[in-house]
Design a protein around this motif. Structure first.
Motif, PDB file in Angstrom:
ATOM      1  N   ASP A  10      14.032   8.700 -13.656  1.00 63.69           N
ATOM      2  CA  ASP A  10      15.455   9.138 -13.716  1.00 63.69           C
ATOM      3  C   ASP A  10      15.490  10.534 -12.803  1.00 63.69           C
ATOM      4  OD1 ASP A  10      18.269   9.566 -14.296  1.00 63.69           O
ATOM      5  OD2 ASP A  10      17.404  10.754 -16.086  1.00 63.69           O
ATOM      6  N   ASN A  11      16.027  10.462 -11.888  1.00 61.81           N
ATOM      7  CA  ASN A  11      16.215  11.344 -10.875  1.00 61.81           C
ATOM      8  C   ASN A  11      14.848  12.105 -10.437  1.00 61.81           C
ATOM      9  OD1 ASN A  11      19.170  11.810 -10.964  1.00 61.81           O
ATOM     10  ND2 ASN A  11      19.029  13.335 -12.650  1.00 61.81           N
ATOM     11  N   GLY A  12      14.134  10.952  -9.802  1.00 68.04           N
ATOM     12  CA  GLY A  12      12.759  11.382  -9.417  1.00 68.04           C
ATOM     13  C   GLY A  12      11.756  11.782 -10.304  1.00 68.04           C
ATOM     14  N   LYS A  13      12.004  11.741 -11.729  1.00 74.74           N
ATOM     15  CA  LYS A  13      11.052  12.030 -12.344  1.00 74.74           C
ATOM     16  C   LYS A  13      10.529  10.920 -13.341  1.00 74.74           C
ATOM     17  CE  LYS A  13      12.499  16.787 -12.890  1.00 74.74           C
ATOM     18  NZ  LYS A  13      12.007  17.163 -11.710  1.00 74.74           N
TER      19      LYS A  13
ATOM     20  N   ALA B 170       0.807  -1.241  -0.096  1.00 74.76           N
ATOM     21  CA  ALA B 170       0.069   0.018  -0.077  1.00 74.76           C
ATOM     22  C   ALA B 170       0.704   1.444   0.025  1.00 74.76           C
ATOM     23  CB  ALA B 170      -0.937  -0.034   1.247  1.00 74.76           C
ATOM     24  N   SER B 171       2.019   1.211   0.351  1.00 73.29           N
ATOM     25  CA  SER B 171       2.883   2.346   0.474  1.00 73.29           C
ATOM     26  C   SER B 171       3.379   2.746  -0.782  1.00 73.29           C
ATOM     27  CB  SER B 171       4.173   2.199   1.399  1.00 73.29           C
ATOM     28  OG  SER B 171       4.985   1.119   0.871  1.00 73.29           O
ATOM     29  N   HIS B 172       3.291   1.874  -1.934  1.00 70.70           N
ATOM     30  CA  HIS B 172       3.549   2.099  -3.157  1.00 70.70           C
ATOM     31  C   HIS B 172       2.375   2.039  -4.306  1.00 70.70           C
ATOM     32  CE1 HIS B 172       6.078  -1.317  -2.159  1.00 70.70           C
ATOM     33  NE2 HIS B 172       5.741  -1.695  -3.319  1.00 70.70           N
TER      34      HIS B 172
ATOM     35  N   THR C  68       6.553  -0.549  -8.681  1.00 69.00           N
ATOM     36  CA  THR C  68       7.048  -1.983  -8.419  1.00 69.00           C
ATOM     37  C   THR C  68       7.786  -1.727  -7.291  1.00 69.00           C
ATOM     38  OG1 THR C  68       8.760  -1.638 -10.118  1.00 69.00           O
ATOM     39  CG2 THR C  68       6.867  -2.724 -10.840  1.00 69.00           C
ATOM     40  N   ASP C  69       8.350  -2.811  -6.708  1.00 72.21           N
ATOM     41  CA  ASP C  69       9.126  -2.889  -5.616  1.00 72.21           C
ATOM     42  C   ASP C  69      10.607  -2.402  -5.942  1.00 72.21           C
ATOM     43  OD1 ASP C  69       7.516  -3.852  -3.743  1.00 72.21           O
ATOM     44  OD2 ASP C  69       8.160  -5.994  -3.987  1.00 72.21           O
ATOM     45  N   GLY C  70      10.875  -2.775  -7.231  1.00 71.42           N
ATOM     46  CA  GLY C  70      12.120  -2.048  -7.728  1.00 71.42           C
ATOM     47  C   GLY C  70      12.210  -0.882  -7.927  1.00 71.42           C
ATOM     48  N   ALA C  71      11.150  -0.182  -8.473  1.00 70.13           N
ATOM     49  CA  ALA C  71      11.066   1.286  -8.780  1.00 70.13           C
ATOM     50  C   ALA C  71      11.042   2.140  -7.220  1.00 70.13           C
ATOM     51  CB  ALA C  71       9.763   1.781  -9.275  1.00 70.13           C
ATOM     52  N   VAL C  72      10.353   1.657  -6.428  1.00 67.96           N
ATOM     53  CA  VAL C  72      10.516   2.090  -4.976  1.00 67.96           C
ATOM     54  C   VAL C  72      11.946   2.131  -4.350  1.00 67.96           C
ATOM     55  CG1 VAL C  72       9.506   1.751  -2.639  1.00 67.96           C
ATOM     56  CG2 VAL C  72       8.114   1.558  -4.476  1.00 67.96           C
ATOM     57  N   GLU C  73      12.690   0.955  -4.732  1.00 66.32           N
ATOM     58  CA  GLU C  73      13.923   0.955  -3.986  1.00 66.32           C
ATOM     59  C   GLU C  73      15.044   1.615  -5.039  1.00 66.32           C
ATOM     60  OE1 GLU C  73      14.475  -0.106  -0.964  1.00 66.32           O
ATOM     61  OE2 GLU C  73      12.227  -0.612  -0.808  1.00 66.32           O
ATOM     62  N   SER C  74      14.648   1.879  -6.163  1.00 60.39           N
ATOM     63  CA  SER C  74      15.634   2.567  -6.784  1.00 60.39           C
ATOM     64  C   SER C  74      16.264   3.866  -6.571  1.00 60.39           C
ATOM     65  CB  SER C  74      14.870   2.911  -8.362  1.00 60.39           C
ATOM     66  OG  SER C  74      15.516   3.547  -9.267  1.00 60.39           O
TER      67      SER C  74
ATOM     68  N   HIS D 117      16.669   6.168  -8.317  1.00 57.07           N
ATOM     69  CA  HIS D 117      16.068   7.183  -9.600  1.00 57.07           C
ATOM     70  C   HIS D 117      14.775   7.429  -8.971  1.00 57.07           C
ATOM     71  CE1 HIS D 117      19.539   6.800 -11.897  1.00 57.07           C
ATOM     72  NE2 HIS D 117      19.338   5.419 -12.057  1.00 57.07           N
ATOM     73  N   ARG D 118      13.981   6.861  -7.816  1.00 60.03           N
ATOM     74  CA  ARG D 118      12.488   7.392  -7.657  1.00 60.03           C
ATOM     75  C   ARG D 118      12.707   8.515  -7.160  1.00 60.03           C
ATOM     76  NH1 ARG D 118      13.698   7.554  -2.479  1.00 60.03           N
ATOM     77  NH2 ARG D 118      14.896   5.583  -1.336  1.00 60.03           N
ATOM     78  N   PRO D 119      11.231   9.160  -6.672  1.00 58.80           N
ATOM     79  CA  PRO D 119      11.224  10.361  -6.034  1.00 58.80           C
ATOM     80  C   PRO D 119      11.386  10.164  -4.480  1.00 58.80           C
ATOM     81  CG  PRO D 119       9.056   9.818  -7.274  1.00 58.80           C
ATOM     82  CD  PRO D 119      10.160   8.548  -7.398  1.00 58.80           C
TER      83      PRO D 119
END
Length: 105
Positions: free
Chosen positions: A85-88, A20-22, A39-45, A47-49
């Motif tokens: 990329d860089n939070g965008k 739920a957090s993402h 995805t979990d990968g995006a949340v841990e990246s 490059h995420r916000p």
């Protein structure tokens, strides 16, 4: 409710689920307008916000999509690590849309 999510047409719903957090459901007057997930990968990246503002970022991204596209039918958007990329967000909205699976998501 957090006043951050005030909008004349849409309101948030936060799923009571493991991830739920993402993810956030954006509701309109007819029900679900957009389910936006990371995805979990995006949340841990790296490059995420900013992780502390992740739900706000998902809300802003979802509202931007809905206001620019007015899709009519409910939509599901999935953001992966390669879309950031860089939070965008660097991937066009239409490339992020996915079908709803048999169980609804």
């Amino acid at each position: 409710m957090d006043t951050y999510y005030n909008h004349p047409e849409y309101r948030p719903f936060f799923p009571n689920a493991l991830n739920a957090s993402h993810s956030i459901e954006i509701m309109d007057f007819d029900g679900l307008a957009l389910l936006i997930q990371m995805t979990d990968g995006a949340v841990e990246s790296p490059h995420r916000p900013d992780k502390a503002d992740l739900l706000h970022w998902l809300w802003d991204t979802g509202i931007d999509y809905l206001e620019k596209n007015d899709p009519g039918d409910r939509q599901r958007m999935v953001i992966t690590e390669k879309d950031l990329d860089n939070g965008k967000l660097i991937t066009p909205y239409e490339d992020l849309l996915k079908e709803f699976e048999a169980y609804g998501y």
